[in-house]
Design an enzyme around this catalytic site. Sequence first.
Site, PDB file in Angstrom:
ATOM      1  N   SER A   1      10.527 -28.558  -4.230  1.00  0.00           N
ATOM      2  CA  SER A   1      10.566 -28.552  -5.698  1.00  0.00           C
ATOM      3  C   SER A   1      11.969 -28.938  -6.147  1.00  0.00           C
ATOM      4  CB  SER A   1      10.251 -27.130  -6.189  1.00  0.00           C
ATOM      5  OG  SER A   1      10.479 -27.005  -7.572  1.00  0.00           O
TER       6      SER A   1
ATOM      7  N   TYR B   1      11.712 -17.876  -6.080  1.00  0.00           N
ATOM      8  CA  TYR B   1      10.977 -19.142  -5.938  1.00  0.00           C
ATOM      9  C   TYR B   1      11.898 -20.211  -5.354  1.00  0.00           C
ATOM     10  CZ  TYR B   1       8.201 -23.276  -7.179  1.00  0.00           C
ATOM     11  OH  TYR B   1       7.499 -24.456  -7.140  1.00  0.00           O
TER      12      TYR B   1
END
Length: 248
Positions: A143, A156
């Site tokens: 990501s 995350y």
Amino acid sequence: MNNNIEGKIIVITGASSGLGEAAARLLSEQGATVVLGARRIDRLNTLAAELTGKGGKVLALATDVVNRNEVKRLVDAAVQTYGRVDVIINNAGLMPQSLLESLRVDEWDRMIDVNIKGVLYGIAAALPHMVRQKSGHIINVSSVAGHKIRAGATVYAATKFAVRALSEGLREEVKPHNIRTTIISPGAVATELPASVGHPETAARIKKFYEDVAIPADSFARVAAFAISQPDDVDINEILYRPTRQEF
Ligand SMILES: NC(=O)c1ccc[n+]([C@@H]2O[C@H](COP(=O)([O-])OP(=O)(O)OC[C@H]3O[C@@H](n4cnc5c(N)ncnc54)[C@H](OP(=O)(O)O)[C@@H]3O)[C@@H](O)[C@H]2O)c1
């Protein structure tokens, strides 16, 4: 002309929605056989029926990536049914963001289990086959959060940094076996991912951010297809992409 996708056996985790579903669609249209894993088997079956109706070859298996045996079963099923596994896209993931002080420790555990251990289980399931075949391609989904850290996205981001670390180590280790490795790091893409945010204020902020900037999931599918379609001697190791309007 062969696009180097046609005829490939491609396993995709998290194929029941979002990026995985979009990748399954495009790769199937381009002639790949897709082997789909996720927990929501009804969604996978609907997608499989759609792709089969268009002439695609599809296998769908209920798979929870936190369960190592289920991930192994998914990849082994590809090999048993089609004779080999050419690509695995370790895509399943979730993003329940919140400040650390909220102590949503169960969500931290869950992200570590799915986003890190799920990817490792995918690698463990595919690697023995690919080493034996002397070919293969492992694509791991990181990501922008695997490159940049923002308050509220700490755990995350840690899982997505881990995916990049694992992928880089993997890249070096599998050189002798003729295996390609790709990290794909998307920015905001419109999927069900924001729904995994349980913390109410954070969920509202992220929903707004996605409404403002996110781009469609077929962006990911095209990036995956680009990496897979390269000639066998070309190894696309990392792609980071964002919506044009995303600043972060
Ligand atoms: N959308 C973005 O903006 C964005 C940006 C960067 C990175 N990513 C990454 O892209 C990946 C896919 O996310 P998405 O955006 O497509 O979100 P999504 O629409 O929520 O899809 C997530 C997928 O992961 C699957 N999944 C979740 N937990 C699972 C488990 N325990 N076992 C098996 N499958 C599981 C879900 O299927 P089931 O619920 O049916 O199991 C679903 O198919 C994630 O790794 C995410 O971190 C997304």
